[in-house]
Design an enzyme around this catalytic site. Sequence first.
Site, PDB file in Angstrom:
ATOM      1  N   GLU A  32      28.520 -19.009 -18.008  1.00 45.92           N
ATOM      2  CA  GLU A  32      29.388 -18.901 -19.041  1.00 45.92           C
ATOM      3  C   GLU A  32      29.992 -20.279 -19.530  1.00 45.92           C
ATOM      4  O   GLU A  32      30.180 -21.411 -18.876  1.00 45.92           O
ATOM      5  CB  GLU A  32      30.594 -18.240 -18.264  1.00 45.92           C
ATOM      6  CG  GLU A  32      30.361 -16.791 -17.899  1.00 45.92           C
ATOM      7  CD  GLU A  32      31.602 -15.960 -17.345  1.00 45.92           C
ATOM      8  OE1 GLU A  32      31.342 -14.993 -16.793  1.00 45.92           O
ATOM      9  OE2 GLU A  32      32.597 -16.863 -17.088  1.00 45.92           O
ATOM     10  N   GLN A  70      25.068 -27.811  -1.037  1.00 46.98           N
ATOM     11  CA  GLN A  70      25.623 -28.182  -1.934  1.00 46.98           C
ATOM     12  C   GLN A  70      26.763 -29.183  -2.098  1.00 46.98           C
ATOM     13  O   GLN A  70      27.301 -29.663  -2.969  1.00 46.98           O
ATOM     14  CB  GLN A  70      26.116 -27.003  -3.129  1.00 46.98           C
ATOM     15  CG  GLN A  70      24.983 -26.187  -3.361  1.00 46.98           C
ATOM     16  CD  GLN A  70      25.268 -25.024  -4.143  1.00 46.98           C
ATOM     17  OE1 GLN A  70      26.334 -24.915  -4.635  1.00 46.98           O
ATOM     18  NE2 GLN A  70      24.439 -23.967  -4.436  1.00 46.98           N
ATOM     19  N   TYR A 124      39.140 -15.007 -15.751  1.00 42.09           N
ATOM     20  CA  TYR A 124      37.996 -15.271 -16.395  1.00 42.09           C
ATOM     21  C   TYR A 124      36.758 -14.308 -15.678  1.00 42.09           C
ATOM     22  O   TYR A 124      35.774 -14.075 -15.878  1.00 42.09           O
ATOM     23  CB  TYR A 124      37.598 -16.495 -16.400  1.00 42.09           C
ATOM     24  CG  TYR A 124      38.272 -17.331 -17.485  1.00 42.09           C
ATOM     25  CD1 TYR A 124      37.915 -17.419 -18.542  1.00 42.09           C
ATOM     26  CD2 TYR A 124      39.607 -17.762 -17.038  1.00 42.09           C
ATOM     27  CE1 TYR A 124      38.846 -18.079 -19.789  1.00 42.09           C
ATOM     28  CE2 TYR A 124      40.534 -18.513 -18.004  1.00 42.09           C
ATOM     29  CZ  TYR A 124      40.022 -18.659 -19.101  1.00 42.09           C
ATOM     30  OH  TYR A 124      40.836 -19.077 -20.290  1.00 42.09           O
ATOM     31  N   TYR A 167      20.628 -11.500  -7.039  1.00 43.06           N
ATOM     32  CA  TYR A 167      19.352 -12.085  -6.918  1.00 43.06           C
ATOM     33  C   TYR A 167      18.130 -11.119  -6.685  1.00 43.06           C
ATOM     34  O   TYR A 167      16.946 -11.479  -7.093  1.00 43.06           O
ATOM     35  CB  TYR A 167      19.610 -13.151  -6.072  1.00 43.06           C
ATOM     36  CG  TYR A 167      20.196 -14.442  -6.372  1.00 43.06           C
ATOM     37  CD1 TYR A 167      19.713 -15.248  -7.228  1.00 43.06           C
ATOM     38  CD2 TYR A 167      21.296 -14.752  -6.110  1.00 43.06           C
ATOM     39  CE1 TYR A 167      20.261 -16.136  -7.871  1.00 43.06           C
ATOM     40  CE2 TYR A 167      22.094 -15.824  -6.544  1.00 43.06           C
ATOM     41  CZ  TYR A 167      21.412 -16.579  -7.459  1.00 43.06           C
ATOM     42  OH  TYR A 167      21.902 -17.756  -8.089  1.00 43.06           O
ATOM     43  N   HIS A 179      28.896 -23.970  -3.548  1.00 37.32           N
ATOM     44  CA  HIS A 179      30.016 -23.547  -4.571  1.00 37.32           C
ATOM     45  C   HIS A 179      31.304 -24.198  -4.436  1.00 37.32           C
ATOM     46  O   HIS A 179      32.313 -23.726  -4.105  1.00 37.32           O
ATOM     47  CB  HIS A 179      30.255 -22.039  -4.605  1.00 37.32           C
ATOM     48  CG  HIS A 179      28.922 -21.178  -5.137  1.00 37.32           C
ATOM     49  ND1 HIS A 179      29.021 -20.010  -5.327  1.00 37.32           N
ATOM     50  CD2 HIS A 179      27.604 -21.746  -5.129  1.00 37.32           C
ATOM     51  CE1 HIS A 179      27.971 -19.504  -5.727  1.00 37.32           C
ATOM     52  NE2 HIS A 179      27.086 -20.592  -5.637  1.00 37.32           N
TER      53      HIS A 179
END
Length: 379
Positions: A251, A96, A261, A272, A158
């Site tokens: 979210e 990513q 958070y 998963y 991420h």
Amino acid sequence: MKRAFLPALFASAIILLSCSTKPANDVEKEEPKVADSTGFTVKTIYSELSNPWGMVWLPDGRLLVTERAGEILVFKNDKFTGEKLKGVPAVFNKGQGGLMDIKLHPDYKKNGWIYITYAKPVEGGATTALARFKLNGNNITDLTDIYTAKPYISADFHFGSRVVFDKDGYLYVSSGERGTQPKVQELDNDHGKIHRLFDDGRIPQDNPFVGQPGAHGSIWTLGHRNPQGMVYDAVNNHIWEVEHGPKGGDELNLIEKGKNYGWPKTSYGINYDGTVLTPNKELPGIENPKHYWVPSIATCGLSIVTGDKYPGWKGNLLVGALALMHINRVTINGTEYKSEQRLLQNKGRFRYVAESPDGYIYAVTEGPGALLKLIPNKK
């Protein structure tokens, strides 16, 4: 997406899957409306993008679009000029990772600074980096990294990340948790956080954790998983953020100084493999999301409509959806979620949606890779 740690070998593939299972004890939610799209038509500006990520308009009318492989394409008058910026820094184009967001300094006309986030190759792997530069024609000059997330991590997923400026000129940049679940709740690292900086990378002394032993002073909020959408609401002086949950639990958050958070202590998602990630959806001291999506829509990119070209849209949030492939138009009431509608279902994996200086909505998709423009129908 919020998810339990998985080996890097599988993480990149898993993140692309549409999430369809929700926890057995989750509250049933009203099905969002699929919007009537007869109020606008969609024009395809360009159909040969490859993993686009961010876009920004220059005062001279040029539109810059970033691609994850490390290119910045130049558009003018809704056409690709065939030109690309020269001098983009080397990126970690794996998993990513790659080139991500792009943003102008609020005083760009005076100082010429442009900001980008990217996965920076470092010893032992890669990290989320924030750089700024100037332009001489299509040539990048004065390129400088002003922030890099530490410690460095070998994972290729991420990274986050988005950049916004507030009314006072402070810069906020989001950083993904990189699979380091417990560390997200600790202040001695930059992962799974939103950071607040001066425009040159210095740390403001009124940040919430400045002076706390062992804490990184740039941290503004913590407990995030993979925040890939963030926008500043200038009218109400709010910062909104969207982040990926694991299997379920994306979210929408209202970002406020020093708040936690929750990740990975709380989540509306599961692992998963269907097992329980955490029994806690809420905990004392944890800021609850203003809205969450189960199943995950795979939130990415976030903007706010400020103009009047689209009747009834002013003040709405526009969220890109990767897994469920649509633009999510979210209506808010002050600081609370009110409702949503899904636009352009199955048109592509929407990576980012943005409003141009003249008030038109543009979006970039991957699979297929395209730059789209939403044109309001004439009354």
